[in-house]
Design an enzyme around this catalytic site. Structure first.
Site, short mmCIF file in Angstrom:
data_model
loop_
_atom_site.label_atom_id
_atom_site.label_comp_id
_atom_site.label_asym_id
_atom_site.label_seq_id
_atom_site.Cartn_x
_atom_site.Cartn_y
_atom_site.Cartn_z
N HIS A 54 25.46 -79.72 54.72
CA HIS A 54 26.59 -79.61 55.64
C HIS A 54 27.54 -78.50 55.24
O HIS A 54 28.67 -78.45 55.70
CB HIS A 54 27.33 -80.96 55.72
CG HIS A 54 26.45 -82.04 56.29
ND1 HIS A 54 26.39 -82.30 57.64
CD2 HIS A 54 25.55 -82.87 55.71
CE1 HIS A 54 25.51 -83.27 57.85
NE2 HIS A 54 24.99 -83.62 56.69
N GLU B 82 24.42 -66.17 31.79
CA GLU B 82 24.94 -65.62 30.53
C GLU B 82 23.77 -65.16 29.65
O GLU B 82 23.92 -64.29 28.81
CB GLU B 82 25.81 -66.67 29.81
CG GLU B 82 26.79 -66.05 28.82
CD GLU B 82 27.75 -67.06 28.20
OE1 GLU B 82 27.31 -67.85 27.35
OE2 GLU B 82 28.94 -67.06 28.55
N LYS C 105 32.13 -74.00 19.10
CA LYS C 105 31.22 -73.46 18.08
C LYS C 105 32.00 -72.61 17.08
O LYS C 105 31.89 -72.77 15.89
CB LYS C 105 30.13 -72.64 18.77
CG LYS C 105 29.11 -72.06 17.83
CD LYS C 105 27.98 -71.37 18.60
CE LYS C 105 27.10 -70.61 17.62
NZ LYS C 105 26.01 -69.88 18.27
N GLU D 49 40.92 -70.49 25.02
CA GLU D 49 41.15 -71.60 25.95
C GLU D 49 41.15 -72.93 25.19
O GLU D 49 42.06 -73.75 25.33
CB GLU D 49 40.05 -71.66 27.03
CG GLU D 49 40.08 -70.53 28.04
CD GLU D 49 39.25 -69.32 27.62
OE1 GLU D 49 38.92 -69.21 26.41
OE2 GLU D 49 38.95 -68.49 28.48
N GLY E 253 25.65 -71.38 22.20
CA GLY E 253 26.61 -72.24 22.90
C GLY E 253 26.02 -72.89 24.14
O GLY E 253 26.16 -74.09 24.38
N ARG E 254 25.33 -72.10 24.96
CA ARG E 254 24.80 -72.63 26.23
C ARG E 254 23.53 -73.45 26.04
O ARG E 254 22.96 -73.95 27.00
CB ARG E 254 24.61 -71.49 27.23
CG ARG E 254 23.80 -70.32 26.71
CD ARG E 254 23.97 -69.10 27.62
NE ARG E 254 23.32 -67.92 27.09
CZ ARG E 254 23.88 -67.06 26.25
NH1 ARG E 254 25.10 -67.26 25.82
NH2 ARG E 254 23.22 -65.99 25.84
N LYS F 269 38.12 -60.48 27.67
CA LYS F 269 38.94 -61.21 26.67
C LYS F 269 39.83 -60.23 25.91
O LYS F 269 41.01 -60.48 25.69
CB LYS F 269 38.03 -61.90 25.65
CG LYS F 269 37.29 -63.11 26.14
CD LYS F 269 36.72 -63.85 24.92
CE LYS F 269 35.43 -64.57 25.22
NZ LYS F 269 34.75 -65.09 24.04
O1 F6P Z 1 31.78 -67.53 27.37
C1 F6P Z 1 31.50 -67.05 26.09
C2 F6P Z 1 31.21 -68.14 25.11
O2 F6P Z 1 31.02 -67.54 23.86
C3 F6P Z 1 30.01 -69.00 25.49
O3 F6P Z 1 28.81 -68.44 25.15
C4 F6P Z 1 30.34 -70.25 24.79
O4 F6P Z 1 29.57 -71.31 25.27
C5 F6P Z 1 31.81 -70.38 25.07
O5 F6P Z 1 32.29 -69.06 25.01
C6 F6P Z 1 32.59 -71.29 24.16
O6 F6P Z 1 32.55 -70.87 22.83
P1 F6P Z 1 32.98 -71.82 21.64
O7 F6P Z 1 32.07 -73.01 21.65
O8 F6P Z 1 32.83 -71.00 20.40
O9 F6P Z 1 34.40 -72.24 21.87
#
Ligand code: F6P
Length: 549
Positions: free
Chosen positions: A387, A356, A210, A216, A270-271, A513
């Site tokens: 199990h 979240e 987003k 990451e 995002g979620r 972070k």
């Molecule tokens: O974990 C924090 C967060 O902002 C989530 O809400 C989101 O889904 C994720 O990081 C990834 O964010 P982006 O889509 O901006 O890379």
């Protein structure tokens, strides 16, 4: 301006009425309540076409349910739902609308954010996604003229978990021979092990983020690019990288052709984004028609949620049950247990969606709440979970309400497997509720010597009276999966609304972070770790003394 009303649910008459009813429920048992009320199953079931919700095995009676519904009314949930569907900035701390429902609205719908109908833009991106997917089947070729055989979605959190879950769930509906892979973790193992199986000439990456700034995702994206450049030229990058983002400027900076950038908007959390272009990997896997069916299922629940009376409103019912357990019966966690191997990642996906969203301790007025909010969500697919952790569900000390999910029909042809699967799901709910009383245990052990019976009996008793909800669908289709997802999305909204918290920000993920940014140079270089607490300093020193790379 306050878009969502402020209230303290614990000061409302319905909350107090619910507190008064805990004693009665605790003195009663589920089996007792079934005996006392011959109409219990009818009273506590709800139906949509090909979707049946049975919540009769919950620790409720008619009075409790009425008070829960009163709580919804007294918090003016109707107003909250109206605000959600009006496109108001109900994500007040980030000054954004919460409008994922617009992503699955039909083309002729009008849904406005800031006075602008967003539906045409949604459909234009959907069409662009479809064109892209069709082109993969026809004219899209890698730099050496070969067809793309492998798609790697690089994203994390909401830009990963939804697509991972849905691609797995809809495996039986995969239309193309292409393989779809997911890389999320910054742990280099994830991308290196994925790339080890792939060929630059036939691999295409979807960079899904987003913000297009997430460490990451951007680290993995750059590693993927470097790997690609071992064979492909800089100008070939555009044939092998596409992006999904709200930040088109950053996408272009990365070197991705803006014509291959699939847009979404800041009113999509995002979620809650799998029905946006973030679902591109899903569409690649199952094709545009199944993706559209998924969206239709979500839309059907959006409409149901928006228009149904609370007593027949499935997301509202699920949310109220959760509030009853969390705030009145003292449950800390809830389990989601799909009896469907293809739904094996559902709980992981719902963990982000729910925890979240509703893992918050400050109310909408900025004050500390004095009641519990978001339950800890966990789970796994049956029968595998039987199990592993079911022992604790049956004989442990915690109260854990469980959602069971089953499909009446399998997506495979091994009917006898499905009979056994469903038998197990139904049996588990029955066992949780009925338990096994001491007398029955003693009868079953009757052939043993008396001292052995005395010794073993306590261990073989099941207390029972453990609650569960059953969601039964006719079959795991894209449409029904869409309905399941939207059911939980709206459940989460209702809970956050009643708890008087903001469900659509996530400041809680920021602090770690920030600190990681400060620690990174100390890990990398010769900087002496000294600014931290004694434990962190010591761990850094230990780590550096062992570091060999
Ligand atoms: O974990 C924090 C967060 O902002 C989530 O809400 C989101 O889904 C994720 O990081 C990834 O964010 P982006 O889509 O901006 O890379």
């Amino acid at each position: 301006m306050n878009h969502l009303k402020r209230h303290n649910p614990s000061q409302l008459p319905a909350w107090k009425a619910l507190q008064d009813q805990v004693g009665r429920i605790n003195e009663n048992t589920l089996t007792g309540m079934f005996k006392a009320d011959p109409d219990r199953v009818n009273r506590f079931t709800a139906d949509l076409p090909e979707l049946h919700l049975d919540y009769s095995k919950n620790l409720i009676d008619a009075e409790v349910m009425q008070s829960l519904l009163d709580l919804a009314v007294q918090t003016e949930l109707g107003h909250g739902i109206e605000q959600l569907f009006s496109g108001a900035m109900i994500n007040e701390t980030e000054e954004r609308a919460v409008y994922h429902m617009a992503l699955r609205a039909p083309k002729d719908a009008v849904m406005e954010v800031d006075g602008e109908n967003v539906v045409p833009a949604v459909h234009s991106v959907l069409e662009k996604m479809e064109t892209f997917v069709h082109s993969l089947d026809s004219d899209w070729k890698g730099f050496s003229g070969k067809k793309i055989t492998d798609i790697v979605n690089i994203g994390i959190g909401g830009s990963d978990l939804g697509p991972v879950m849905v691609v797995e769930a809809l495996k039986p509906y995969q239309v193309s021979g292409r393989r779809v892979h997911f890389v999320s973790n910054i742990d280099g193992s994830h991308i290196s092990q994925t790339l080890a199986e792939l060929d630059q000439e036939t691999t295409l990456f979807i960079i899904a983020s987003k913000t297009f700034t997430t460490i990451e995702t951007m680290t993995n994206a750059h590693t993927a690019r470097k790997w690609f450049r071992e064979k492909g030229s800089e100008s070939d990058v555009r044939k092998h990288f596409v992006a999904v983002s709200t930040n088109i400027e950053a996408v272009e900076k990365f070197g991705i052709d803006s014509r291959n950038a699939f847009e979404f908007w800041d009113w999509v959390g995002g979620r809650y984004s799998l029905s946006s272009a973030i679902g591109l990997s899903i569409m690649v896997a199952v094709g545009p028609r199944h993706f559209r069916d998924l969206l239709s299922g979500m839309h059907a629940i959006d409409q149901h949620f928006q228009t149904s009376e609370f007593e027949n409103n499935l997301p509202v019912i699920l949310a109220l049950l959760g509030i009853w357990y969390t705030n009145f019966l003292g449950a800390q966690t809830e389990a989601v247990l799909p009896y469907d191997q293809n739904l094996q990642f559902l709980a992981t996906y719902l963990q982000q969606a729910s925890m979240e969203s509703n893992g918050k301790m400050v109310d909408r007025s900025g004050k500390r709440v004095h009641y519990d909010t978001g339950a800890i969500l966990w789970g796994g697919a049956g029968t595998n979970s039987q199990h592993s952790f079911f022992q604790l569900l049956h004989q442990g000390t915690h109260l854990i309400p469980c959602d069971f999910i089953i499909a009446a029909n399998p997506t495979h042809t091994l009917g006898h497997h499905h009979d056994l699967l469903v038998a197990n799901a139904l049996a588990q709910c029955e066992a949780l509720m009925q338990g096994k009383p001491e007398k029955q245990v003693r009868d079953e052990l009757a052939a043993m010597p008396p001292e052995k019976i005395e010794q073993l009996t306590p261990f073989k008793v099941f207390s029972g009276n453990r609650p569960s909800t059953m969601i039964m669908i006719s079959k795991l289709t894209p449409f029904n999966l869409g309905r399941l997802i939207a059911l939980y999305e709206h459940k989460i909204f209702v809970q956050g609304y009643i708890w008087n918290i903001f469900s659509f920000d996530q400041f809680g993920v920021e602090l770690g972070k920030q600190l990681a940014k400060a620690i990174e140079p100390e890990i990398k270089g010769d900087v002496k770790p000294e600014k931290h607490d004694a434990s962190t300093n010591n761990l850094l020193l230990k780590f550096k003394s062992w570091k060999r790379y």
